[in-house]
Design an enzyme around this catalytic site. Sequence first.
Site, PDB file in Angstrom:
ATOM      1  N   SER A 129       0.836  -1.198   0.000  1.00  0.00           N
ATOM      2  CA  SER A 129       0.000   0.000   0.000  1.00  0.00           C
ATOM      3  C   SER A 129       0.878   1.259   0.000  1.00  0.00           C
ATOM      4  O   SER A 129       1.751   1.382  -0.857  1.00  0.00           O
ATOM      5  CB  SER A 129      -0.964  -0.071   1.188  1.00  0.00           C
ATOM      6  OG  SER A 129      -2.025   0.801   0.985  1.00  0.00           O
ATOM      7  N   ASP A 272      -9.794  -4.301  -5.927  1.00  0.00           N
ATOM      8  CA  ASP A 272      -9.311  -3.118  -5.197  1.00  0.00           C
ATOM      9  C   ASP A 272      -9.918  -1.844  -5.807  1.00  0.00           C
ATOM     10  O   ASP A 272      -9.680  -1.523  -6.974  1.00  0.00           O
ATOM     11  CB  ASP A 272      -7.772  -3.070  -5.260  1.00  0.00           C
ATOM     12  CG  ASP A 272      -7.166  -2.081  -4.261  1.00  0.00           C
ATOM     13  OD1 ASP A 272      -7.849  -1.110  -3.900  1.00  0.00           O
ATOM     14  OD2 ASP A 272      -6.000  -2.286  -3.860  1.00  0.00           O
ATOM     15  N   HIS A 305      -9.108  -3.451  -1.358  1.00  0.00           N
ATOM     16  CA  HIS A 305      -7.747  -3.099  -0.965  1.00  0.00           C
ATOM     17  C   HIS A 305      -7.255  -3.919   0.236  1.00  0.00           C
ATOM     18  O   HIS A 305      -6.092  -4.312   0.300  1.00  0.00           O
ATOM     19  CB  HIS A 305      -7.676  -1.599  -0.665  1.00  0.00           C
ATOM     20  CG  HIS A 305      -6.290  -1.136  -0.367  1.00  0.00           C
ATOM     21  ND1 HIS A 305      -5.270  -1.233  -1.290  1.00  0.00           N
ATOM     22  CD2 HIS A 305      -5.736  -0.611   0.756  1.00  0.00           C
ATOM     23  CE1 HIS A 305      -4.155  -0.775  -0.751  1.00  0.00           C
ATOM     24  NE2 HIS A 305      -4.410  -0.393   0.487  1.00  0.00           N
TER      25      HIS A 305
HETATM   26  C1  LIG Z   1      -2.978   3.686   1.683  1.00  0.00           C
HETATM   27  C2  LIG Z   1      -2.713   2.633   2.699  1.00  0.00           C
HETATM   28  O1  LIG Z   1      -1.580   2.430   3.091  1.00  0.00           O
HETATM   29  S1  LIG Z   1      -4.096   1.761   3.235  1.00  0.00           S
HETATM   30  C3  LIG Z   1      -3.590   0.483   4.248  1.00  0.00           C
HETATM   31  C4  LIG Z   1      -4.261   0.663   5.504  1.00  0.00           C
HETATM   32  N1  LIG Z   1      -4.996  -0.539   5.787  1.00  0.00           N
HETATM   33  C5  LIG Z   1      -5.505  -0.690   6.957  1.00  0.00           C
HETATM   34  O2  LIG Z   1      -5.356   0.153   7.810  1.00  0.00           O
HETATM   35  C6  LIG Z   1      -6.256  -1.946   7.184  1.00  0.00           C
HETATM   36  C7  LIG Z   1      -7.617  -1.682   7.683  1.00  0.00           C
HETATM   37  N2  LIG Z   1      -8.302  -2.927   7.839  1.00  0.00           N
HETATM   38  C8  LIG Z   1      -8.266  -3.647   8.982  1.00  0.00           C
HETATM   39  O3  LIG Z   1      -7.734  -3.218   9.970  1.00  0.00           O
HETATM   40  C9  LIG Z   1      -8.957  -4.994   8.942  1.00  0.00           C
HETATM   41  O4  LIG Z   1      -9.492  -5.196  10.153  1.00  0.00           O
HETATM   42  C10 LIG Z   1      -8.037  -6.178   8.595  1.00  0.00           C
HETATM   43  C11 LIG Z   1      -7.798  -6.131   7.090  1.00  0.00           C
HETATM   44  C12 LIG Z   1      -6.685  -6.087   9.320  1.00  0.00           C
HETATM   45  C13 LIG Z   1      -8.653  -7.516   9.005  1.00  0.00           C
HETATM   46  O5  LIG Z   1      -9.902  -7.680   8.358  1.00  0.00           O
HETATM   47  P1  LIG Z   1     -10.969  -8.784   8.866  1.00  0.00           P
HETATM   48  O6  LIG Z   1     -10.267 -10.071   9.074  1.00  0.00           O
HETATM   49  O7  LIG Z   1     -12.129  -8.736   7.948  1.00  0.00           O
HETATM   50  O8  LIG Z   1     -11.361  -8.263  10.293  1.00  0.00           O
HETATM   51  P2  LIG Z   1     -12.395  -7.090  10.667  1.00  0.00           P
HETATM   52  O9  LIG Z   1     -12.267  -5.913   9.819  1.00  0.00           O
HETATM   53  O10 LIG Z   1     -13.760  -7.670  10.811  1.00  0.00           O
HETATM   54  O11 LIG Z   1     -11.833  -6.639  12.040  1.00  0.00           O
HETATM   55  C14 LIG Z   1     -11.952  -7.431  13.176  1.00  0.00           C
HETATM   56  C15 LIG Z   1     -12.356  -6.515  14.328  1.00  0.00           C
HETATM   57  O12 LIG Z   1     -13.653  -5.965  14.044  1.00  0.00           O
HETATM   58  C16 LIG Z   1     -14.533  -6.327  15.100  1.00  0.00           C
HETATM   59  N3  LIG Z   1     -15.841  -6.513  14.509  1.00  0.00           N
HETATM   60  C17 LIG Z   1     -16.210  -7.395  13.564  1.00  0.00           C
HETATM   61  N4  LIG Z   1     -17.508  -7.224  13.280  1.00  0.00           N
HETATM   62  C18 LIG Z   1     -17.965  -6.237  14.064  1.00  0.00           C
HETATM   63  C19 LIG Z   1     -19.239  -5.612  14.236  1.00  0.00           C
HETATM   64  N5  LIG Z   1     -20.312  -5.961  13.538  1.00  0.00           N
HETATM   65  N6  LIG Z   1     -19.328  -4.594  15.122  1.00  0.00           N
HETATM   66  C20 LIG Z   1     -18.248  -4.196  15.845  1.00  0.00           C
HETATM   67  N7  LIG Z   1     -17.031  -4.770  15.737  1.00  0.00           N
HETATM   68  C21 LIG Z   1     -16.908  -5.767  14.855  1.00  0.00           C
HETATM   69  C22 LIG Z   1     -13.949  -7.608  15.675  1.00  0.00           C
HETATM   70  O13 LIG Z   1     -14.395  -7.824  16.994  1.00  0.00           O
HETATM   71  C23 LIG Z   1     -12.462  -7.316  15.612  1.00  0.00           C
HETATM   72  O14 LIG Z   1     -12.119  -6.451  16.649  1.00  0.00           O
HETATM   73  P3  LIG Z   1     -10.609  -6.374  17.209  1.00  0.00           P
HETATM   74  O15 LIG Z   1      -9.716  -6.125  16.012  1.00  0.00           O
HETATM   75  O16 LIG Z   1     -10.638  -5.202  18.136  1.00  0.00           O
HETATM   76  O17 LIG Z   1     -10.312  -7.684  17.841  1.00  0.00           O
END
Ligand SMILES: CC(=O)SCCNC(=O)CCNC(=O)[C@H](O)C(C)(C)COP(=O)(O)OP(=O)(O)OC[C@H]1O[C@@H](n2cnc3c(N)ncnc32)[C@H](O)[C@@H]1OP(=O)(O)O
Length: 325
Positions: A129, A272, A305
Amino acid sequence: MSDILHYTLTDFVTSYGVRIPALRVYYQVFGKALGTAPVVVVNHAFTGNSQVTGENGWWKEAIGEGKLIDTLKYTVVAFNIPGNGFGAREEDMIPNYEHWAGIDIARIFNQGLTEHLGLKEVFALVGCSLGGGIAWEMAALAPTLFKELIIVAADWKATDWIIGNCLLQEQILKNSTHPLHDARLHAMLCYRTPQSLKLKFERTTNIPLQLYNVETWLLHHGDKLHKRFSLSAYKLMNQLVKTIDISKERGSFAEAVAPITAHITIVSTDSDLYFVPQENRDTVTELREMGKPVDYYEIHSVHGHDAFLIEHKQLEQYLKKVFVR
Ligand SMILES: CC(=O)SCCNC(=O)CCNC(=O)[C@H](O)C(C)(C)COP(=O)(O)OP(=O)(O)OC[C@H]1O[C@@H](n2cnc3c(N)ncnc32)[C@H](O)[C@@H]1OP(=O)(O)O
């Protein structure tokens, strides 16, 4: 966890001409001791950091003992983008984000590798990224330093689409009463797709909270980032994403990449919506027309993404050609 190390860079001048008298650069080293194994440099994304492996490592699925990037075989070096706050002091934060561009971080990382760590060659440079954009900038600045250049979910330039979204992020950061929290909500939507959210939530609701689960999920990510990241760091990262462009002041992409000797691997995700795959397909066509050695892969995923942080098996399959020897 490996220690967070640092050194101080003096009299650094950003590409906007602003002089920074002293800048602490924080980094971590994992796996084999420096000087005893090929070096793999890993650049983190927007809200990531140098903790690439271990319990809380953002890429622990790919980096570690016996994993894709095997710490029994490689020395893994990961820098923190200065001002991201990881392991740093309050005075290390960078308040004037407008003075910085992606290329400045690339210059700092390259200087760290060659001058601070004394490396003459780097086996592989991997960037995800924002880290991928910085990796392009590093390769353009030091075209013979890296043997393998691996760009994951990234681009060598900020497209108009990215620049537009960065403006929206900046406006939220300037005008909202909960800037980090609210900016994260918009960012999370950029990092996913409508199909990803449908698959995850199916319009289900949290009855006690009287909210859709997609809403509680977004709010959760907003709260979480608000608790672990700083506003100045977020503003800086947004500025860096917006200013990635290796063609700037070099005439064109072709002129910027012409001297790069690395074998290039580019991985996009077919869904993406942020770094759209067509941009990378065009980049690969241009590189091949130039006779550059390049491999291109697309992760098949609904998650957009964020797939580079979710579809670990596919990523491993595509990158093992480089790392498993
Ligand atoms: C330009 C750039 O450089 S962009 C790159 C930046 N990218 C990022 O910052 C990544 C952002 N995305 C994330 O952080 C994502 O969570 C990932 C990709 C790491 C993981 O994705 P997934 O496996 O689908 O997990 P998800 O998004 O559901 O996250 C899990 C968390 O959400 C919580 N969650 C899931 N569903 C719900 C819901 N309905 N309500 C509230 N919380 C929820 C889980 O309890 C878990 O919490 P925790 O992390 O505090 O333990």
